[in-house]
Design a protein around this motif. Sequence first.
Motif, PDB file in Angstrom:
ATOM      1  N   UNK A 226       0.618  -1.241  -0.235  1.00  0.00           N
ATOM      2  CA  UNK A 226      -0.017   0.128   0.008  1.00  0.00           C
ATOM      3  C   UNK A 226       0.898   1.104  -0.077  1.00  0.00           C
ATOM      4  N   UNK A 227       1.885   1.251   0.792  1.00  0.00           N
ATOM      5  CA  UNK A 227       2.956   2.298   0.906  1.00  0.00           C
ATOM      6  C   UNK A 227       3.431   2.585  -0.646  1.00  0.00           C
ATOM      7  N   UNK A 228       3.915   1.510  -0.959  1.00  0.00           N
ATOM      8  CA  UNK A 228       4.882   1.519  -2.244  1.00  0.00           C
ATOM      9  C   UNK A 228       3.718   2.065  -3.380  1.00  0.00           C
ATOM     10  N   UNK A 229       2.318   1.639  -3.519  1.00  0.00           N
ATOM     11  CA  UNK A 229       1.699   2.203  -4.548  1.00  0.00           C
ATOM     12  C   UNK A 229       1.405   3.569  -4.492  1.00  0.00           C
ATOM     13  N   UNK A 230       1.091   4.162  -3.201  1.00  0.00           N
ATOM     14  CA  UNK A 230       1.021   5.584  -2.849  1.00  0.00           C
ATOM     15  C   UNK A 230       2.238   6.294  -3.097  1.00  0.00           C
ATOM     16  N   UNK A 231       3.474   5.737  -2.800  1.00  0.00           N
ATOM     17  CA  UNK A 231       4.646   6.581  -3.192  1.00  0.00           C
ATOM     18  C   UNK A 231       4.858   6.522  -4.726  1.00  0.00           C
ATOM     19  N   UNK A 232       4.533   5.489  -5.359  1.00  0.00           N
ATOM     20  CA  UNK A 232       4.808   5.403  -6.810  1.00  0.00           C
ATOM     21  C   UNK A 232       3.838   6.451  -7.560  1.00  0.00           C
ATOM     22  N   UNK A 233       2.582   6.840  -6.955  1.00  0.00           N
ATOM     23  CA  UNK A 233       1.643   7.946  -7.279  1.00  0.00           C
ATOM     24  C   UNK A 233       2.228   9.332  -7.283  1.00  0.00           C
ATOM     25  N   UNK A 234       3.156   9.554  -5.978  1.00  0.00           N
ATOM     26  CA  UNK A 234       3.790  10.756  -5.740  1.00  0.00           C
ATOM     27  C   UNK A 234       4.801  10.810  -6.952  1.00  0.00           C
ATOM     28  N   UNK A 235       5.461   9.811  -7.221  1.00  0.00           N
ATOM     29  CA  UNK A 235       6.478   9.781  -8.436  1.00  0.00           C
ATOM     30  C   UNK A 235       5.852   9.987  -9.870  1.00  0.00           C
ATOM     31  N   UNK A 236       4.916   9.451 -10.219  1.00  0.00           N
ATOM     32  CA  UNK A 236       4.296   9.764 -11.288  1.00  0.00           C
ATOM     33  C   UNK A 236       3.736  11.223 -11.577  1.00  0.00           C
ATOM     34  N   UNK A 237       3.249  11.529 -10.365  1.00  0.00           N
ATOM     35  CA  UNK A 237       2.753  13.110 -10.392  1.00  0.00           C
ATOM     36  C   UNK A 237       3.901  14.145 -10.642  1.00  0.00           C
ATOM     37  N   UNK A 238       5.009  13.652  -9.868  1.00  0.00           N
ATOM     38  CA  UNK A 238       6.269  14.669 -10.075  1.00  0.00           C
ATOM     39  C   UNK A 238       6.730  14.731 -11.353  1.00  0.00           C
ATOM     40  N   UNK A 239       6.788  13.514 -12.056  1.00  0.00           N
ATOM     41  CA  UNK A 239       7.448  13.277 -13.236  1.00  0.00           C
ATOM     42  C   UNK A 239       6.530  13.778 -14.077  1.00  0.00           C
ATOM     43  N   UNK A 240       5.281  13.726 -14.185  1.00  0.00           N
ATOM     44  CA  UNK A 240       4.348  14.161 -15.158  1.00  0.00           C
ATOM     45  C   UNK A 240       4.338  15.640 -15.231  1.00  0.00           C
ATOM     46  N   UNK A 241       4.427  16.269 -13.990  1.00  0.00           N
ATOM     47  CA  UNK A 241       4.446  17.912 -13.705  1.00  0.00           C
ATOM     48  C   UNK A 241       5.775  18.303 -14.581  1.00  0.00           C
ATOM     49  N   UNK A 242       6.891  17.490 -14.329  1.00  0.00           N
ATOM     50  CA  UNK A 242       8.273  17.820 -14.766  1.00  0.00           C
ATOM     51  C   UNK A 242       8.099  17.875 -16.270  1.00  0.00           C
ATOM     52  N   UNK A 243       7.846  16.740 -16.694  1.00  0.00           N
ATOM     53  CA  UNK A 243       7.590  16.387 -18.332  1.00  0.00           C
ATOM     54  C   UNK A 243       6.755  17.584 -18.998  1.00  0.00           C
ATOM     55  N   UNK A 244       5.623  18.090 -18.357  1.00  0.00           N
ATOM     56  CA  UNK A 244       4.839  19.047 -19.093  1.00  0.00           C
ATOM     57  C   UNK A 244       5.550  20.336 -18.998  1.00  0.00           C
ATOM     58  N   UNK A 245       6.272  20.632 -17.981  1.00  0.00           N
ATOM     59  CA  UNK A 245       6.966  21.793 -17.956  1.00  0.00           C
ATOM     60  C   UNK A 245       8.294  21.857 -18.680  1.00  0.00           C
ATOM     61  N   UNK A 246       8.905  20.864 -18.940  1.00  0.00           N
ATOM     62  CA  UNK A 246      10.187  20.857 -19.961  1.00  0.00           C
ATOM     63  C   UNK A 246       9.577  20.607 -21.410  1.00  0.00           C
TER      64      UNK A 246
END
Length: 368
Positions: free
Chosen positions: A127-147
């Motif tokens: 459960x912790x792993x899935x929530x952490x992966x959601x955070x990672x996806x969110x950060x990478x997605x925002x970073x991708x969109x910005x770049x």
Amino acid sequence: MAGRLLALIIKEFLALFRDKKSRLAVIVPPILQLIIFGYAATFDLEHATLAIFNEDSGGFSRDLAARFERSSAFDVVGYPRSEAEIAPLIDSLGTLLVLRIGEQCSQQVAQGESCPIQVLIDGRNSNTAMLALNYVRSIVTDFNQEKATLRGAGLPARLTMRAWFNPNLESRWFIVPGIIALLAMIVTLVVTALSVAREREAGTFDQLLVTPLHPWEIMIGKAMPGLIVGVGEATLIIAVTVFWFKVPLVGKLSVLYPALIIYVLSIIGVGLMISSFSATLQQALLGSFLFIVPAVILSGFSTPIANMPEFMQALTYLDPMRYFLTIVRRVFLEGAGLEYFIHDLWPMSIIALVTLVLATWLFRHRMY
């Protein structure tokens, strides 16, 4: 002496299992609780530890790493310098996940290609792993969109993930082994806490005083049924966990059972202390549940210990369930050996020794 102890142990078992209701109370409720917890319990995440393995020295990779460093969702705990440092870091629970940025990442992005980014995550707590992966996806997605907006091209970072110890991140693999510790504690504590109180309420406690048994012999006789019932109950729950819920037992039972016996002995000590203080069965039951609720909360079963205030984290070191919870999950999911549990076994052994000695002293004090 052996004959006297055996007679007392047999008497305790007869008192515990003499009627059908008592037998059902020891077996049926734990199985029902196991099924309910196994299907219904879930957890949340507030903090996640992160290590960053950056194999690239370009500006793009530094910007991406900085985005994770500034995120309030993660606490960066290390920067591995080689691939060989990753496995020990995750195995020792030093970090929940490792962000690996590939070589020539910045160069690939400059050429209009995607940069490979890998997340290695500890899947023992799914459960912790899935929530952490959601955070990672969110950060990478925002970073991708910005770049991508700045470059006017496709997404620069391509994220791949790999979960260790629990490849499919099934929450049941994390929750159900923890229930072994929970239900073993409940059954053992109730059985031992009621032993002396039952004698007092039935009026047979005075008969023990005129027997040739010493107080420590009576305590052993009271403790043995709790040990046998507790270990037997845990064995039943382990079987249900493996064969019903299909949770893989990667480790060895020869590693799990020594820790289980020490854990059950520590609970027996607490139960006998409660029993020594109690004059009636009602008082013993109330005392048991007064211990169970804080013990479960402080163990990290329902809420992460890292999220607790510091003074509460200090109290968790007095909770035997905290240590066995770590052991049972690591044996089930990663197959760890006894050498990995020294820091969990010796505090639990001290708790068992202290509680049993105090229970014997209290019992002697209440007898005379």
